[in-house]
Design a protein around this motif. Structure first.
Motif, PDB file in Angstrom:
ATOM      1  N   THR A 251       1.343  -1.249   0.014  1.00  0.00           N
ATOM      2  CA  THR A 251      -0.775   0.009  -0.124  1.00  0.00           C
ATOM      3  C   THR A 251       0.409   1.257  -0.017  1.00  0.00           C
ATOM      4  OG1 THR A 251      -0.069   0.162   2.429  1.00  0.00           O
ATOM      5  CG2 THR A 251      -1.648  -1.317   0.925  1.00  0.00           C
ATOM      6  N   GLN A 252      -0.192   2.886  -0.439  1.00  0.00           N
ATOM      7  CA  GLN A 252       0.725   3.941  -0.289  1.00  0.00           C
ATOM      8  C   GLN A 252      -0.695   5.247  -0.301  1.00  0.00           C
ATOM      9  OE1 GLN A 252       2.879   2.878  -4.294  1.00  0.00           O
ATOM     10  NE2 GLN A 252       2.096   4.986  -5.143  1.00  0.00           N
ATOM     11  N   PRO A 253       0.292   5.383   0.421  1.00  0.00           N
ATOM     12  CA  PRO A 253      -0.809   7.082   0.214  1.00  0.00           C
ATOM     13  C   PRO A 253      -1.231   7.242  -0.750  1.00  0.00           C
ATOM     14  CG  PRO A 253       1.027   7.644   1.241  1.00  0.00           C
ATOM     15  CD  PRO A 253       1.256   5.839   0.830  1.00  0.00           C
ATOM     16  N   GLY A 254      -2.547   7.688  -0.881  1.00  0.00           N
ATOM     17  CA  GLY A 254      -3.605   8.129  -1.631  1.00  0.00           C
ATOM     18  C   GLY A 254      -3.488   8.971  -2.546  1.00  0.00           C
ATOM     19  N   ASP A 255      -3.431   8.941  -3.743  1.00  0.00           N
ATOM     20  CA  ASP A 255      -2.833  10.806  -4.433  1.00  0.00           C
ATOM     21  C   ASP A 255      -3.876  11.040  -5.182  1.00  0.00           C
ATOM     22  OD1 ASP A 255      -1.657  12.209  -5.951  1.00  0.00           O
ATOM     23  OD2 ASP A 255       0.061  11.153  -6.445  1.00  0.00           O
ATOM     24  N   THR A 256      -4.346  12.197  -4.591  1.00  0.00           N
ATOM     25  CA  THR A 256      -5.753  12.478  -5.059  1.00  0.00           C
ATOM     26  C   THR A 256      -5.355  13.339  -6.412  1.00  0.00           C
ATOM     27  OG1 THR A 256      -6.658  12.556  -3.161  1.00  0.00           O
ATOM     28  CG2 THR A 256      -7.639  13.781  -4.999  1.00  0.00           C
ATOM     29  N   GLU A 257      -4.307  13.297  -5.996  1.00  0.00           N
ATOM     30  CA  GLU A 257      -4.450  14.730  -8.088  1.00  0.00           C
ATOM     31  C   GLU A 257      -3.467  13.265  -8.730  1.00  0.00           C
ATOM     32  OE1 GLU A 257      -3.972  18.660  -8.813  1.00  0.00           O
ATOM     33  OE2 GLU A 257      -5.251  18.322  -6.587  1.00  0.00           O
ATOM     34  N   GLN A 258      -3.565  12.974  -8.502  1.00  0.00           N
ATOM     35  CA  GLN A 258      -3.184  11.955  -9.473  1.00  0.00           C
ATOM     36  C   GLN A 258      -4.052  11.282 -10.417  1.00  0.00           C
ATOM     37  OE1 GLN A 258      -1.621   7.544  -9.230  1.00  0.00           O
ATOM     38  NE2 GLN A 258       0.089   7.895  -9.824  1.00  0.00           N
ATOM     39  N   TRP A 259      -5.118  10.977  -9.224  1.00  0.00           N
ATOM     40  CA  TRP A 259      -6.014  10.462  -9.553  1.00  0.00           C
ATOM     41  C   TRP A 259      -7.349  11.489 -10.220  1.00  0.00           C
ATOM     42  CZ3 TRP A 259      -7.663   8.331  -4.227  1.00  0.00           C
ATOM     43  CH2 TRP A 259      -6.611   7.607  -3.969  1.00  0.00           C
ATOM     44  N   LEU A 260      -7.071  12.741 -10.342  1.00  0.00           N
ATOM     45  CA  LEU A 260      -7.793  13.349 -10.630  1.00  0.00           C
ATOM     46  C   LEU A 260      -7.348  13.648 -11.686  1.00  0.00           C
ATOM     47  CD1 LEU A 260      -8.502  16.130  -8.774  1.00  0.00           C
ATOM     48  CD2 LEU A 260      -9.870  14.997  -9.541  1.00  0.00           C
ATOM     49  N   ALA A 261      -5.989  13.592 -12.194  1.00  0.00           N
ATOM     50  CA  ALA A 261      -5.329  13.731 -13.712  1.00  0.00           C
ATOM     51  C   ALA A 261      -6.208  12.766 -14.644  1.00  0.00           C
ATOM     52  CB  ALA A 261      -3.885  13.414 -13.221  1.00  0.00           C
ATOM     53  N   GLY A 262      -6.261  11.163 -13.738  1.00  0.00           N
ATOM     54  CA  GLY A 262      -6.427  10.641 -14.803  1.00  0.00           C
ATOM     55  C   GLY A 262      -7.548  10.668 -15.589  1.00  0.00           C
ATOM     56  N   PHE A 263      -8.782  11.295 -14.043  1.00  0.00           N
ATOM     57  CA  PHE A 263     -10.209  11.667 -14.724  1.00  0.00           C
ATOM     58  C   PHE A 263     -10.486  12.570 -15.749  1.00  0.00           C
ATOM     59  CE2 PHE A 263     -11.500  10.715  -9.762  1.00  0.00           C
ATOM     60  CZ  PHE A 263     -11.758   9.674 -10.478  1.00  0.00           C
ATOM     61  N   ARG A 264      -9.543  13.393 -15.282  1.00  0.00           N
ATOM     62  CA  ARG A 264      -9.156  14.279 -16.420  1.00  0.00           C
ATOM     63  C   ARG A 264      -8.974  14.013 -18.309  1.00  0.00           C
ATOM     64  NH1 ARG A 264      -6.754  17.915 -11.631  1.00  0.00           N
ATOM     65  NH2 ARG A 264      -9.159  18.862 -11.183  1.00  0.00           N
ATOM     66  N   ALA A 265      -7.747  12.923 -17.732  1.00  0.00           N
ATOM     67  CA  ALA A 265      -7.389  12.930 -19.347  1.00  0.00           C
ATOM     68  C   ALA A 265      -8.781  11.867 -19.552  1.00  0.00           C
ATOM     69  CB  ALA A 265      -6.498  12.042 -18.859  1.00  0.00           C
ATOM     70  N   GLN A 266      -9.823  11.363 -19.194  1.00  0.00           N
ATOM     71  CA  GLN A 266     -10.746  10.504 -19.655  1.00  0.00           C
ATOM     72  C   GLN A 266     -11.570  11.402 -20.068  1.00  0.00           C
ATOM     73  OE1 GLN A 266     -10.855   7.385 -20.212  1.00  0.00           O
ATOM     74  NE2 GLN A 266     -12.499   7.465 -21.466  1.00  0.00           N
ATOM     75  N   LEU A 267     -11.520  12.052 -19.226  1.00  0.00           N
ATOM     76  CA  LEU A 267     -12.846  13.875 -20.039  1.00  0.00           C
ATOM     77  C   LEU A 267     -12.673  14.146 -21.578  1.00  0.00           C
ATOM     78  CD1 LEU A 267     -15.340  14.701 -19.305  1.00  0.00           C
ATOM     79  CD2 LEU A 267     -14.355  16.527 -18.120  1.00  0.00           C
ATOM     80  N   GLY A 268     -11.153  14.219 -21.261  1.00  0.00           N
ATOM     81  CA  GLY A 268     -10.312  14.823 -22.461  1.00  0.00           C
ATOM     82  C   GLY A 268     -10.335  13.818 -23.930  1.00  0.00           C
ATOM     83  N   ARG A 269     -10.629  12.226 -23.496  1.00  0.00           N
ATOM     84  CA  ARG A 269     -10.926  11.465 -24.619  1.00  0.00           C
ATOM     85  C   ARG A 269     -11.832  11.275 -24.827  1.00  0.00           C
ATOM     86  NH1 ARG A 269      -7.756   7.575 -20.563  1.00  0.00           N
ATOM     87  NH2 ARG A 269      -5.865   8.025 -20.678  1.00  0.00           N
ATOM     88  N   LEU A 270     -13.428  11.699 -24.263  1.00  0.00           N
ATOM     89  CA  LEU A 270     -14.789  11.518 -24.411  1.00  0.00           C
ATOM     90  C   LEU A 270     -14.723  13.077 -25.092  1.00  0.00           C
ATOM     91  CD1 LEU A 270     -17.431  11.270 -24.595  1.00  0.00           C
ATOM     92  CD2 LEU A 270     -17.407  12.077 -21.768  1.00  0.00           C
ATOM     93  N   ALA A 271     -14.372  14.553 -24.976  1.00  0.00           N
ATOM     94  CA  ALA A 271     -14.809  15.689 -25.790  1.00  0.00           C
ATOM     95  C   ALA A 271     -13.965  15.326 -26.902  1.00  0.00           C
ATOM     96  CB  ALA A 271     -13.977  16.811 -24.913  1.00  0.00           C
ATOM     97  N   SER A 272     -13.129  14.513 -26.738  1.00  0.00           N
ATOM     98  CA  SER A 272     -12.672  15.219 -28.443  1.00  0.00           C
ATOM     99  C   SER A 272     -12.952  13.554 -29.539  1.00  0.00           C
ATOM    100  CB  SER A 272     -10.391  14.469 -28.753  1.00  0.00           C
ATOM    101  OG  SER A 272     -10.376  13.930 -28.029  1.00  0.00           O
ATOM    102  N   HIS A 273     -13.935  12.998 -29.199  1.00  0.00           N
ATOM    103  CA  HIS A 273     -14.450  11.529 -29.591  1.00  0.00           C
ATOM    104  C   HIS A 273     -15.048  12.367 -30.534  1.00  0.00           C
ATOM    105  CE1 HIS A 273     -16.460   7.741 -30.529  1.00  0.00           C
ATOM    106  NE2 HIS A 273     -15.368   7.233 -29.358  1.00  0.00           N
ATOM    107  N   PRO A 274     -15.381  11.545 -31.713  1.00  0.00           N
ATOM    108  CA  PRO A 274     -15.592  11.709 -33.218  1.00  0.00           C
ATOM    109  C   PRO A 274     -17.264  11.256 -32.777  1.00  0.00           C
ATOM    110  CG  PRO A 274     -14.226   9.720 -33.567  1.00  0.00           C
ATOM    111  CD  PRO A 274     -14.129  11.026 -32.121  1.00  0.00           C
ATOM    112  N   PRO A 275     -17.938  11.688 -33.564  1.00  0.00           N
ATOM    113  CA  PRO A 275     -19.653  11.773 -33.323  1.00  0.00           C
ATOM    114  C   PRO A 275     -19.189  10.744 -34.013  1.00  0.00           C
ATOM    115  CG  PRO A 275     -19.298  13.893 -34.523  1.00  0.00           C
ATOM    116  CD  PRO A 275     -17.799  13.388 -34.311  1.00  0.00           C
ATOM    117  N   ALA A 276     -20.471   9.276 -33.215  1.00  0.00           N
ATOM    118  CA  ALA A 276     -20.616   8.356 -33.852  1.00  0.00           C
ATOM    119  C   ALA A 276     -22.088   7.701 -34.565  1.00  0.00           C
ATOM    120  CB  ALA A 276     -20.576   7.352 -32.305  1.00  0.00           C
ATOM    121  N   ASP A 277     -21.815   6.877 -35.482  1.00  0.00           N
ATOM    122  CA  ASP A 277     -23.607   6.481 -35.737  1.00  0.00           C
ATOM    123  C   ASP A 277     -24.695   6.359 -34.934  1.00  0.00           C
ATOM    124  OD1 ASP A 277     -22.896   7.084 -38.354  1.00  0.00           O
ATOM    125  OD2 ASP A 277     -21.667   5.425 -38.200  1.00  0.00           O
TER     126      ASP A 277
END
Length: 462
Positions: A251-277
């Protein structure tokens, strides 16, 4: 690997353009457009009738990213139609020199050849491919063994193999025994495990409960097929899993900033996703902004910077949902430790909060309830929606009760109830954003299932 001298000359170059068309038709392929580059390496082969060709395929996608996929192709004379190929046109690659090539794992004869290469000490007589849509391919042999054939190949060990092996060594009773994996230049290609004959996954059990409930609407606690006892048991199993993972990997201390960076990266993938059929004839293409308030989700993520106590970070399952839990005669088993296939491998293997897995299960309860409603088609009314929502709420509460009452689990979670609530909300939103990205790419008709959860999470509290 085998001597390739007697294999058809120029096969790699001839099959590459056929694979450019074949790959986008497969559920396990990333994207729905042909790759811009396909390079084929033959790592094993068997000449004769039928031919077998074991391939690693390096591709470049339209967005410039690269990936390596694994295929085993069978080849039979084009004038020799086979019964096992009926209804499996999607598995056909094409003709080369009057030989028809196809996915060898649907061929009972060649599937046995593949098993012998992966687990040479485990002979079998009957192969049964599991023709379900998933990110890898599985074949059952003699109802005793199951081969898992990894489609996406990475240079590092596969987390599913590594974590399952370590948990088995730790004596954790809720993982399926496995044999040594097949490796090639350090990469895991396939693994064979014990097949749990008669096992049922928790997704099917949940849907059975929901079908019964929606057929005769009553409060979920009064239904004969009440799912709460199973949800409670699942909560206990997952808490026990987290405690063993913490012991095995540390175990290690949780890293909120690291987790937030992952959240924001995934949100960026959504925002840049091309329109779908839309998946239906004549409907408009679905853009991310049509279904998700990206700015609203970003605002929630920003608020998590105020979490003071994130709890511990441990190795987690990473893609936990009802379909990853099997109920057999010996009890519950947790499967598929690869993590979410649409995320980068490095991101999947980072230590995270146990709440990431909890959030995955809570999201799965919502998926089960919503898809059960969809099954009824137009036969819906406000009462049925209310009953399905009540089923979800009851399952969520039972799971959390089972999880949180396992001795020792509190030490891995945020001590402050508000921090715990906010962090769990963040992981649930992150999972729902991932699901929207996945559904836009694979099942646009389902995109409103996770999108509706995001709308509910962002709605003002009455």
């Amino acid at each position: 690997m085998a001597d390739l001298e007697d294999f058809p000359e120029g096969f790699a170059e001839k099959v590459a353009p056929l694979l450019a068309d074949f790959l986008p038709r497969q559920r396990w392929f990333t994207g729905d457009e042909p790759p811009t580059r396909v390079e084929v390496s033959i790592i094993d082969q068997r000449a004769g009738d039928p031919v077998l060709a074991w391939l690693l395929v390096d591709v470049t996608l339209v967005d410039g990213t690269t990936a390596t996929y694994q295929l085993v192709l069978g080849g039979r004379r084009a004038d020799d139609p086979q019964q096992f190929m009926r209804g499996k046109e999607r598995m056909t690659v094409g003709l080369i020199d009057d030989v028809l090539y196809y996915d060898a794992l649907v061929d009972p004869e060649l599937a046995l050849v593949v098993l012998d290469k992966v687990a040479p000490g485990e002979p079998a007589k009957v192969a049964r491919p599991l023709l379900v849509e998933q990110s890898n391919t599985s074949v059952v042999f003699d109802e005793r063994l199951i081969l898992k054939f990894f489609r996406r190949v990475h240079p590092e060990p596969n987390p599913d193999v590594e974590v399952n092996r370590v948990l088995g060594q730790m004596g954790f009773p809720h993982v399926v025994p496995q044999l040594e994996p097949l490796r090639y230049e350090g990469a895991d290609l396939a693994v064979v495990r014990q097949f749990l004959l008669g096992a049922t996954d928790a997704w099917d059990l949940a849907h059975t409960s929901l079908r019964d409930l929606l057929a005769t609407p009553v409060p979920p606690e009064e239904a004969g097929g009440d799912f709460a006892p199973e949800a409670f048991a699942l909560g206990r199993v997952i808490a026990e899993l987290h405690l063993v993972l913490a012991e095995a990997f540390g175990t290690q201390p949780g890293d909120t900033e690291q987790w937030l960076a992952g959240f924001r990266a995934q949100l960026g993938r959504l925002a840049s996703h091309p329109p779908a059929d839309p998946g239906t004839q004549g409907g408009p293409r679905i853009a991310p902004a049509d279904v998700v308030d990206v700015a609203g989700v970003a605002k929630v993520f920003d608020s998590l910077a105020g979490v003071r106590d994130p709890g511990a970070a441990i190795r987690v399952h990473g893609d936990l949902h009802l379909g990853q839990l099997l109920l057999a005669d010996a009890g519950w088993f947790v499967i598929d430790f690869e993590g979410e296939p649409a995320r980068p491998v490095a991101e999947r293997m980072l230590p995270s909060s146990p709440l990431r897995d909890v959030a995955g299960m809570l999201r799965s309860f919502q998926y089960a309830a919503r898809t059960a409603l969809v099954e009824r088609g137009r036969d819906l009314d406000a009462e049925l929606v209310e009953v399905a929502d009540a089923w979800e709420a009851r399952a969520v509460d039972a799971f959390w009760q089972g999880y949180s009452h396992v001795e020792g689990i509190e030490a891995l979670l945020p001590a402050d109830p508000e921090d715990r609530f906010q962090l769990l909300r963040g992981f649930e939103l992150d999972k729902a954003v991932y699901e929207v990205v996945y559904e836009l790419g694979h099942r646009p008709d389902w995109v409103d299932v996770p999108a509706s959860a995001i709308r509910r999470a962002l709605a003002p509290v009455a």
